[in-house]
Scaffold this motif. Structure first.
Motif, PDB file in Angstrom:
ATOM      1  N   GLY A  55       0.658  -1.007   0.058  1.00  0.00           N
ATOM      2  CA  GLY A  55       0.362  -0.358   0.412  1.00  0.00           C
ATOM      3  C   GLY A  55       0.499   1.180  -0.057  1.00  0.00           C
ATOM      4  N   GLY A  56       2.012   1.028   0.100  1.00  0.00           N
ATOM      5  CA  GLY A  56       3.358   2.471   0.070  1.00  0.00           C
ATOM      6  C   GLY A  56       3.493   2.888  -1.402  1.00  0.00           C
ATOM      7  N   ALA A  57       3.716   4.088  -1.773  1.00  0.00           N
ATOM      8  CA  ALA A  57       4.188   4.894  -3.012  1.00  0.00           C
ATOM      9  C   ALA A  57       5.496   4.694  -2.713  1.00  0.00           C
ATOM     10  CB  ALA A  57       3.421   5.983  -2.668  1.00  0.00           C
ATOM     11  N   ALA A  58       5.874   4.353  -4.346  1.00  0.00           N
ATOM     12  CA  ALA A  58       6.890   5.097  -4.610  1.00  0.00           C
ATOM     13  C   ALA A  58       7.502   6.355  -4.586  1.00  0.00           C
ATOM     14  CB  ALA A  58       7.067   3.694  -5.955  1.00  0.00           C
ATOM     15  N   ASP A  59       8.749   6.561  -4.174  1.00  0.00           N
ATOM     16  CA  ASP A  59       9.687   7.881  -4.045  1.00  0.00           C
ATOM     17  C   ASP A  59      10.554   7.665  -5.319  1.00  0.00           C
ATOM     18  OD1 ASP A  59      10.074  10.196  -3.708  1.00  0.00           O
ATOM     19  OD2 ASP A  59      11.753   9.466  -2.018  1.00  0.00           O
ATOM     20  N   PRO A  60       9.372   8.362  -5.904  1.00  0.00           N
ATOM     21  CA  PRO A  60      10.593   8.416  -7.195  1.00  0.00           C
ATOM     22  C   PRO A  60      12.307   8.427  -7.531  1.00  0.00           C
ATOM     23  CG  PRO A  60       8.736  10.059  -7.917  1.00  0.00           C
ATOM     24  CD  PRO A  60       9.078   9.519  -6.463  1.00  0.00           C
ATOM     25  N   ALA A  61      12.444   9.735  -6.416  1.00  0.00           N
ATOM     26  CA  ALA A  61      14.104  10.243  -5.785  1.00  0.00           C
ATOM     27  C   ALA A  61      14.347   8.703  -5.142  1.00  0.00           C
ATOM     28  CB  ALA A  61      13.772  11.623  -4.963  1.00  0.00           C
TER      29      ALA A  61
END
Length: 103
Positions: A55-61
């Motif tokens: 359920g987490g988002a993938a931080d692009p940086a």
């Protein structure tokens, strides 16, 4: 005289064999390096997949930084999500990985 000719012939045959062995070793080393990079990319992709499934988002940086750390300074990583699925894309010199994740 025959011994000298036989010795030179044997030396030539040995030189050809040694050259072939060196070529094989270089190819083997290159293939091992490619396989190692692909393994690191797969490990990174499965880690990102686990985070997405949790359920987490993938931080692009953060993903780009981890890709550079695992695959070299020229590596890139991105996650694009659409309805029902995400795509993890990793690129590095000499290789690429596209990893699909159903949500």
């Amino acid at each position: 005289m025959a011994t000298l000719i036989e010795s030179l012939t044997a030396l030539a045959i040995f030189a050809v064999g040694a050259s072939a062995s060196a070529s094989w070793l270089a190819q083997s080393t290159h293939a091992t390096a490619r396989a190692s990079a692909r393994t690191r990319a797969l490990a990174l992709a499965t880690d990102v997949e686990a985070r997405l499934r949790a359920g987490g988002a993938a931080d692009p940086a953060h993903l780009r930084a981890r890709a550079r750390q695992a695959l070299g300074g020229a590596a890139t990583g991105e996650v694009t999500c659409g309805p029902g699925a995400c795509l993890i894309r990793l690129r590095w010199p000499g290789g690429a990985l596209d990893w699909g994740v159903a949500r």
